[in-house]
Motif scaffolding. Structure first.
Motif, PDB file in Angstrom:
ATOM      1  N   TYR A  50       3.257 -11.560 -44.837  1.00  0.00           N
ATOM      2  CA  TYR A  50       3.003 -11.862 -46.236  1.00  0.00           C
ATOM      3  C   TYR A  50       2.914 -10.577 -47.052  1.00  0.00           C
ATOM      4  CZ  TYR A  50       1.526 -16.505 -44.608  1.00  0.00           C
ATOM      5  OH  TYR A  50       1.460 -17.744 -44.038  1.00  0.00           O
ATOM      6  N   HIS A  54       1.482 -13.350 -52.021  1.00  0.00           N
ATOM      7  CA  HIS A  54       0.763 -14.345 -51.215  1.00  0.00           C
ATOM      8  C   HIS A  54      -0.743 -14.142 -51.374  1.00  0.00           C
ATOM      9  CE1 HIS A  54       4.724 -14.016 -49.277  1.00  0.00           C
ATOM     10  NE2 HIS A  54       4.568 -15.314 -49.030  1.00  0.00           N
ATOM     11  N   ARG A  85       8.422 -20.043 -53.832  1.00  0.00           N
ATOM     12  CA  ARG A  85       8.738 -19.370 -52.565  1.00  0.00           C
ATOM     13  C   ARG A  85       7.447 -19.016 -51.805  1.00  0.00           C
ATOM     14  NH1 ARG A  85      12.838 -16.635 -54.667  1.00  0.00           N
ATOM     15  NH2 ARG A  85      11.485 -15.020 -55.482  1.00  0.00           N
ATOM     16  N   ALA A  89       5.833 -20.988 -48.248  1.00  0.00           N
ATOM     17  CA  ALA A  89       5.450 -20.292 -47.012  1.00  0.00           C
ATOM     18  C   ALA A  89       3.986 -20.577 -46.651  1.00  0.00           C
ATOM     19  CB  ALA A  89       5.671 -18.786 -47.159  1.00  0.00           C
ATOM     20  N   GLU A  92       3.741 -24.262 -45.472  1.00  0.00           N
ATOM     21  CA  GLU A  92       4.362 -24.423 -44.150  1.00  0.00           C
ATOM     22  C   GLU A  92       3.511 -23.811 -43.037  1.00  0.00           C
ATOM     23  OE1 GLU A  92       8.305 -22.778 -44.411  1.00  0.00           O
ATOM     24  OE2 GLU A  92       9.056 -24.466 -45.606  1.00  0.00           O
ATOM     25  N   ASP A  93       2.831 -22.710 -43.360  1.00  0.00           N
ATOM     26  CA  ASP A  93       1.996 -22.041 -42.364  1.00  0.00           C
ATOM     27  C   ASP A  93       0.595 -22.629 -42.281  1.00  0.00           C
ATOM     28  OD1 ASP A  93       4.174 -20.460 -41.843  1.00  0.00           O
ATOM     29  OD2 ASP A  93       3.420 -18.701 -42.911  1.00  0.00           O
TER      30      ASP A  93
END
Length: 172
Positions: A50, A54, A85, A89, A92-93
């Motif tokens: 990251y 993030h 974007r 992430a 999803e994580d």
């Protein structure tokens, strides 16, 4: 004028005159301080693949659980594509949860998961530790002055977000 202040006052306050070189040194100090301030979180984020975007998203979702994407866009001042974007992430994580709005089904409200809260705590503690040391070394008056300088540098829309978060904190 050795202390950088002019003799006259305006509105009861002494006027401060700084040379271009003094201002340049302030700019450079801010640049290097920011590098130090972000160095510890950058090392932590690197383990996850990251970056600072993030980190900022995680920080402000933590500060305002349930915030919607549009509010986060306003706070961060990034494009929708860039934020999507980053959020994709994090979702999803398993660090961020996106929930459908109760009143408006088109809205997505953002929350940190338990693992997201753990990462946010690790990142924030690294920065708080650095600030704690710097604040103690500088002293109360310098800390108060530093905050006034930072607030004076904010654009009005940024100041509005900052003040709204401070108001929430005062009420909570």
């Amino acid at each position: 004028m050795a202390d950088g202040k002019a003799g006259g006052t305006k509105g009861g306050q002494a006027l401060l005159f700084l040379t271009d070189e003094q201002l340049r040194k302030g700019i450079e100090a801010m640049f290097f301080a920011y590098r130090g301030f972000t160095a510890d979180p950058d090392r932590i984020l690197e383990k996850y693949g990251y970056g600072r975007a993030h980190h900022r998203a995680i920080h402000f979702i933590s500060r305002a659980p349930g915030t919607n994407v549009n509010n986060l866009l306003g706070i961060l001042g990034v494009t929708k594509q860039s934020l999507n974007r980053v959020l994709r992430a994090l979702i999803e994580d398993g660090l961020v949860e996106s929930r459908v709005g109760v009143q408006d089904k088109r809205e997505r409200h953002l929350y940190l998961s338990d693992s997201g809260k753990a990462l946010e705590a690790e990142l924030s503690e690294a920065q708080r530790a650095r600030m704690r040391v710097a604040y103690r070394e500088a002293g109360h008056e310098a800390v108060a002055g530093f905050r006034r300088v930072l607030e004076a540098m904010m654009d009005p829309d940024q100041a509005a977000y900052f003040n709204a978060m401070a108001t929430k904190e005062d009420k909570g």
